[in-house]
Design a protein around this motif. Structure first.
Motif, PDB file in Angstrom:
ATOM      1  N   ALA B 170      39.716  43.153  42.217  1.00  0.00           N
ATOM      2  CA  ALA B 170      40.557  43.245  41.020  1.00  0.00           C
ATOM      3  C   ALA B 170      41.926  42.626  41.284  1.00  0.00           C
ATOM      4  O   ALA B 170      42.458  41.872  40.452  1.00  0.00           O
ATOM      5  N   GLY B 171      42.499  42.928  42.449  1.00  0.00           N
ATOM      6  CA  GLY B 171      43.820  42.383  42.770  1.00  0.00           C
ATOM      7  C   GLY B 171      43.776  40.867  42.859  1.00  0.00           C
ATOM      8  O   GLY B 171      44.666  40.178  42.347  1.00  0.00           O
ATOM      9  N   SER B 172      42.709  40.329  43.482  1.00  0.00           N
ATOM     10  CA  SER B 172      42.613  38.878  43.619  1.00  0.00           C
ATOM     11  C   SER B 172      42.489  38.216  42.259  1.00  0.00           C
ATOM     12  O   SER B 172      43.146  37.206  41.983  1.00  0.00           O
ATOM     13  N   ILE B 173      41.649  38.810  41.393  1.00  0.00           N
ATOM     14  CA  ILE B 173      41.492  38.222  40.055  1.00  0.00           C
ATOM     15  C   ILE B 173      42.823  38.249  39.319  1.00  0.00           C
ATOM     16  O   ILE B 173      43.253  37.267  38.717  1.00  0.00           O
ATOM     17  N   MET B 174      43.525  39.386  39.417  1.00  0.00           N
ATOM     18  CA  MET B 174      44.805  39.519  38.714  1.00  0.00           C
ATOM     19  C   MET B 174      45.800  38.469  39.195  1.00  0.00           C
ATOM     20  O   MET B 174      46.489  37.837  38.412  1.00  0.00           O
ATOM     21  N   MET B 175      45.859  38.286  40.530  1.00  0.00           N
ATOM     22  CA  MET B 175      46.901  37.407  41.052  1.00  0.00           C
ATOM     23  C   MET B 175      46.537  35.933  40.931  1.00  0.00           C
ATOM     24  O   MET B 175      47.405  35.084  40.893  1.00  0.00           O
ATOM     25  N   GLU B 176      45.238  35.610  40.899  1.00  0.00           N
ATOM     26  CA  GLU B 176      44.895  34.195  40.945  1.00  0.00           C
ATOM     27  C   GLU B 176      44.350  33.648  39.634  1.00  0.00           C
ATOM     28  O   GLU B 176      44.416  32.446  39.389  1.00  0.00           O
ATOM     29  N   LYS B 177      43.779  34.530  38.792  1.00  0.00           N
ATOM     30  CA  LYS B 177      43.191  34.007  37.560  1.00  0.00           C
ATOM     31  C   LYS B 177      44.017  34.371  36.325  1.00  0.00           C
ATOM     32  O   LYS B 177      43.875  33.745  35.284  1.00  0.00           O
ATOM     33  N   MET B 178      44.863  35.377  36.432  1.00  0.00           N
ATOM     34  CA  MET B 178      45.589  35.810  35.236  1.00  0.00           C
ATOM     35  C   MET B 178      46.997  35.251  35.217  1.00  0.00           C
ATOM     36  O   MET B 178      47.569  34.909  36.246  1.00  0.00           O
ATOM     37  N   ARG B 179      47.559  35.191  34.000  1.00  0.00           N
ATOM     38  CA  ARG B 179      48.869  34.584  33.848  1.00  0.00           C
ATOM     39  C   ARG B 179      49.935  35.360  34.605  1.00  0.00           C
ATOM     40  O   ARG B 179      50.776  34.786  35.285  1.00  0.00           O
ATOM     41  N   ILE B 180      49.860  36.709  34.515  1.00  0.00           N
ATOM     42  CA  ILE B 180      50.896  37.526  35.144  1.00  0.00           C
ATOM     43  C   ILE B 180      50.937  37.275  36.655  1.00  0.00           C
ATOM     44  O   ILE B 180      52.014  37.209  37.256  1.00  0.00           O
ATOM     45  N   GLY B 181      49.742  37.064  37.251  1.00  0.00           N
ATOM     46  CA  GLY B 181      49.697  36.809  38.687  1.00  0.00           C
ATOM     47  C   GLY B 181      50.398  35.511  39.042  1.00  0.00           C
ATOM     48  O   GLY B 181      51.191  35.436  39.980  1.00  0.00           O
ATOM     49  N   LYS B 182      50.120  34.479  38.242  1.00  0.00           N
ATOM     50  CA  LYS B 182      50.778  33.186  38.483  1.00  0.00           C
ATOM     51  C   LYS B 182      52.295  33.348  38.368  1.00  0.00           C
ATOM     52  O   LYS B 182      53.053  32.777  39.147  1.00  0.00           O
TER      53      LYS B 182
END
Lengths: 335, 316
Positions: B170-182
């Motif tokens: 979940a953390g990886s998806i959030m940081m690498e695929k989602m806008r907020i992570g970018k």
């Protein structure tokens, strides 16, 4: 502004004088915020807290602050160059145990063992400084790692035990009564004066702030940045072991768990309260002393008002937090 | 690009090879039970490291870990003992972690307190509250279902390990695929640039610290369910260990660099190291020295290799 004064209008002159006072008080508020926080807390305690306003209690506060002031000064130096030292608390534990080991188990003379302990602190600081400056590892990581190592070393040396019942001549180093105060307070005072001289009256001290603000500019203006950064960490390490020795003498017990991570963070908080900045370039000897005194007074108030022991830390932190919030909001309004 | 990819693959292969080589020298280390046990034991540090990595990547620092690890499960446990449904109690515990994270975020972004101080003080307050709630002692006698979260297993894989893997994914998806992570990555690189882009920095910081608080609270709840008790000072060791794990995993303390899954690998590596040292019969006192040395060496290697790349761009 001098142009305004030349006008021979009484009203104008009054206005100018007023604005000068305003500017002065503004500068005072801006740069001496730690004095104001200290005074507010101290006056509050003097008026509202029972048993605080006695000479005995205030002397006690001085006794309690004198030792942590030394680490706080070392930390202020490190913060001034934009670094941080997380190994301070563990070095306190190592210094505490090693000095006792030298005196009790090896039977070395007291003066020699204290000097050896300080040299070991200096060495640990040198390792920190070398790793930070020569290998260019961020100081947070270096001191985190050396903190683990130093703690491990102290534990191995002590094998999980503590030394009690130190010899009298060793205790005399920190406990001799001079003018009604134990000698540890006078040692603290000497260190404060030495650091005042070092920070505010020498080229070294000016270079510290300069390096903290901009390393490259300092390098280009001919400051030997490597030497200064390494020696700063070395001084901080030496001060930490000195605190270890004094603390051990105060409680008559040498143990590696003295100090620890908590001591490090309280020291950093005191330095910040005293006007140092984590981004470097700021810091005064006077401020470090005030920061430690502020925290000790808050501790004393919490103790005297009989607050539940369990919530002690929380209340202490909440008061420190509000002091920092006050300082920051004030700066925001003044800008 | 291909050269870089090759280098990365080589590094991964080198790590796996080294792990197997050294592991085979230690008796009983490379068995299924032991390895799975390591993942179960290090699940908490890995989850803390995931939260810590989010904050570190955003250019901040979260020292409230020990407080949240103690307070969140304490709240859940008290509610459970008062007869509340287990899942609701756990949800409230997790929520408390998020709230503490948001408080840190507000102090850091709105009042401009350095993250280092703000989170430390908030953590101290949280652990003080945990002490008061537990009256200074540990709370036991939790429901059986709660205990099963930490101690049960599905198809021979402990639930703790599964939860940890879910958090890492979940953390990886959030940081690498989602806008907020970018945005968090960009913020770690340069706060000013993100500000001029018109991104709401305050919201970003609330989010990062709330995420860290959530992960830490989950780790605390998992820890207490493994022990079947909540102790008010159970988080003391987790602060430096989670920073160390994230750092070993290649997350830069200066922000903007690092990956979530490597931080978790760092935590597993530390767990494996401690386990191997114990297997070899080395006294726990020596383990701190090993861990400290590994932290310095790993970061020194990465710093030195980076310096080589930057040599050509050197001015001085």
């Amino acid at each position: 502004m001098s142009g305004d004064i030349e006008m021979n209008n009484e009203m104008e002159i009054k206005k100018v004088n007023f604005s000068a006072i305003k500017e002065y008080s503004r500068d005072f508020l801006k740069y001496q915020g730690n004095v104001i926080i200290f005074l507010i807390i101290w006056l509050f305690a003097m008026i509202f807290v029972k048993n605080f306003a006695t000479v005995e209690n205030n002397v006690n506060i001085i006794k309690q602050s004198a030792i942590p002031v030394i680490t706080c000064l070392g930390m202020t130096l490190v913060l001034m160059i934009g670094g941080i030292d997380l190994s301070v608390g563990y070095l306190v534990g190592l210094g505490s145990y090693i000095s006792g080991m030298f005196v009790v188990m090896m039977g070395l003379p007291v003066a020699l063992s204290v000097i050896f302990t300080l040299l070991i602190g200096l060495l640990c600081g040198l390792v920190n400084g070398t790793l930070v400056q020569i290998v260019k590892i961020p100081p947070f990581i270096v001191t985190l790692g050396t903190g683990y190592i130093i703690y491990g070393l102290a534990q191995i040396l002590s094998n999980g035990t503590a030394l009690n019942g130190l010899p009298k001549e060793f205790l005399a180093v920190g406990r001799t009564n001079i003018l009604g105060l134990p000698s540890s307070v006078w040692i603290g005072l000497i260190v404060v004066l030495a650091f005042y001289f070092l920070i505010h009256r020498t080229v070294f001290g000016r270079s510290l702030a300069s390096i903290g603000l901009n390393v490259n500019a300092s390098f280009l203006s001919g400051i030997n940045d490597k030497l200064i950064i390494v020696s700063t960490y070395a001084i901080c390490g030496m001060m930490s072991t000195l605190v270890g020795v004094l603390m051990a003498l105060r409680v008559n017990n040498c143990t590696p768990i003295m100090g620890g991570g908590d001591h490090t963070f309280v020291t950093i908080t005191a330095a910040i309260l005293g006007g140092a900045s984590l981004s470097g370039g700021k810091g005064t000897a006077w401020g470090a002393v005030l920061g430690v005194f502020t925290i000790t007074i808050i501790e004393n108030i919490v103790n005297l008002s009989g607050i539940n022991y369990y919530i002690f830390k929380a209340v202490l932190s909440a008061v420190i937090l509000s002091a920092i919030v006050f300082e920051n909001l004030k700066n925001k309004i003044l800008q | 690009v291909q050269k870089k990819l090759l280098k990365k693959i080589l590094i991964v292969l080198f790590c796996i090879g080294g792990f197997i080589l050294i592991g085979s020298l230690i008796p009983n280390f490379l068995t299924y039970n032991n390895l799975i046990n390591i993942t179960r034991q290090s699940a908490m540090i890995a989850m803390c490291a995931v939260g810590m990595a989010v904050v570190l990547i955003s250019g901040g620092m979260d020292l409230s870990t020990p407080g949240i690890i103690a307070l969140s499960p304490m709240i859940s446990a008290i509610l459970m003992l008062a007869g509340l449904n287990m899942y609701i109690a756990i949800a409230i515990g997790l929520l408390s972690g998020i709230i503490i994270g948001i408080v840190s975020g507000v102090l850091i972004s709105n009042i401009n307190i350095p993250a280092f101080i703000a989170t430390y003080v908030v953590g101290q307050i949280a652990s003080g509250i945990a002490l008061v709630l537990g009256k200074g002692a540990s709370i036991g006698g939790l429901p059986r279902g709660y205990m099963m979260i930490g101690n049960g297993s599905i198809f021979d894989i402990p639930i703790s390990t599964i939860i940890m893997i879910l958090y890492v994914i979940a953390g990886s998806i959030m940081m690498e695929k989602m806008r907020i992570g970018k945005h968090i990555y960009a913020h770690g690189g340069s706060e000013l640039t993100v500000k001029f882009e018109g991104i709401n920095i305050n919201k970003l910081k609330y989010f990062a610290y709330a995420a860290s608080g959530f992960c830490t609270a989950s780790a605390g709840i998992l820890l207490s369910s493994q022990m079947n008790a909540v102790h008010p000072t159970q988080g003391a060791d987790y602060l430096l260990d989670s920073v160390a794990a994230a750092t070993i995993g290649g997350v830069s303390l200066l922000g903007g660099e690092g990956k979530i899954w490597t931080a978790a690998v760092g935590a597993l590596f530390m767990g494996a190291l401690r386990n191997a040292l114990t297997m070899l019969g080395i006294h726990p006192f020596f383990q701190n020295i090993f861990v400290g040395t590994v932290i310095i060496v790993v970061v020194a290697v990465s710093v030195l290799s980076k310096n080589k790349d930057m040599e050509s761009a050197k001015v001085f």
